[in-house]
Design a protein around this motif. Structure first.
Motif, mmCIF file in Angstrom:
data_model
loop_
_atom_site.group_PDB
_atom_site.id
_atom_site.type_symbol
_atom_site.label_atom_id
_atom_site.label_comp_id
_atom_site.label_asym_id
_atom_site.label_seq_id
_atom_site.Cartn_x
_atom_site.Cartn_y
_atom_site.Cartn_z
ATOM 1 N N VAL A 1 85.004 2.627 49.277
ATOM 2 C CA VAL A 1 85.404 2.216 47.933
ATOM 3 C C VAL A 1 86.868 2.577 47.735
ATOM 4 O O VAL A 1 87.277 3.712 47.980
ATOM 5 N N LEU A 2 87.636 1.581 47.305
ATOM 6 C CA LEU A 2 89.032 1.750 46.924
ATOM 7 C C LEU A 2 89.165 1.325 45.466
ATOM 8 O O LEU A 2 88.226 0.770 44.883
ATOM 9 N N LYS A 3 90.340 1.527 44.903
ATOM 10 C CA LYS A 3 90.594 1.110 43.519
ATOM 11 C C LYS A 3 90.314 -0.388 43.361
ATOM 12 O O LYS A 3 90.599 -1.178 44.254
ATOM 13 N N ASP A 4 89.721 -0.750 42.226
ATOM 14 C CA ASP A 4 89.411 -2.134 41.860
ATOM 15 C C ASP A 4 88.357 -2.782 42.757
ATOM 16 O O ASP A 4 88.322 -4.004 42.912
ATOM 17 N N HIS A 5 87.478 -1.955 43.340
ATOM 18 C CA HIS A 5 86.357 -2.480 44.135
ATOM 19 C C HIS A 5 85.445 -3.280 43.203
ATOM 20 O O HIS A 5 85.308 -2.956 42.028
ATOM 21 N N SER A 6 84.814 -4.296 43.715
ATOM 22 C CA SER A 6 83.862 -5.073 42.925
ATOM 23 C C SER A 6 82.717 -4.174 42.462
ATOM 24 O O SER A 6 82.236 -3.343 43.231
ATOM 25 N N VAL B 1 79.540 1.753 41.367
ATOM 26 C CA VAL B 1 80.939 1.330 41.344
ATOM 27 C C VAL B 1 81.113 0.440 40.123
ATOM 28 O O VAL B 1 80.383 -0.534 39.948
ATOM 29 N N LEU C 1 84.123 5.176 40.491
ATOM 30 C CA LEU C 1 82.903 5.405 41.258
ATOM 31 C C LEU C 1 82.232 6.681 40.776
ATOM 32 O O LEU C 1 82.894 7.721 40.648
ATOM 33 N N PHE D 1 79.665 2.428 53.234
ATOM 34 C CA PHE D 1 80.614 1.512 52.606
ATOM 35 C C PHE D 1 81.757 2.307 52.010
ATOM 36 O O PHE D 1 81.584 3.442 51.579
ATOM 37 N N GLU E 1 90.216 7.051 48.249
ATOM 38 C CA GLU E 1 89.154 6.347 48.967
ATOM 39 C C GLU E 1 87.923 7.237 49.058
ATOM 40 O O GLU E 1 88.026 8.456 49.176
#
Length: 135
Positions: free
Chosen positions: A35-40, A72, A77, A33, A23
């Motif tokens: 960000v995790l895996k597969d975030h838009s 992203v 990222l 904001f 993360e």
């Protein structure tokens, strides 16, 4: 449970981090904001603040970033920062000097736009100083 994704933190001086992480919390200009895996996919500019990186478990590593942008994508990222310093390397005197410079910029502002920009930077640096003292 969060899955790892590729993260790169780059400043003009060096590549600070290129690794799989769980993360990242970014100080975006419109607000923080996560960000995790597969975030838009999206892109954001950044304000001065603390970028927080969690590689595993609950351990978080913090970096002071000043300006730049975050991208992203499906690859992960990438943060390109104007300035990025690991928090443990920051000297309180450095932040104090940046605040003094921002205060001078505010005093030297010749119009409303320059004054607003200087006020914003000064407020953000003071937030970072307060966050570093609390950490």
């Amino acid at each position: 449970m969060a899955e790892p994704f590729q993260f790169e933190l780059v400043s003009p001086e060096r590549l600070l981090l290129s690794d799989k992480v769980l993360e990242v919390v970014v100080p975006g200009t419109e607000g923080e904001f996560g960000v995790l895996k597969d975030h838009s996919p999206f892109m954001s500019t950044m304000r001065p603040g603390l970028l927080k990186v969690r590689k595993d478990g609950d351990k978080v590593t913090e970096y002071f970033v000043r300006g730049g942008f975050a991208d992203v994508s499906s690859a992960g990222l990438t943060v390109l920062a104007e300035l990025a310093i690991p928090v443990e390397e920051i000297k309180p005197d450095d932040i104090a000097a940046q605040i003094r410079n921002a205060e001078e910029d505010l005093a030297d502002a010749r119009d409303d736009e320059a004054r607003r920009a200087a006020e914003t930077v000064l407020a953000q640096l003071r937030e970072v100083q307060a966050a570093l003292k609390a950490a």
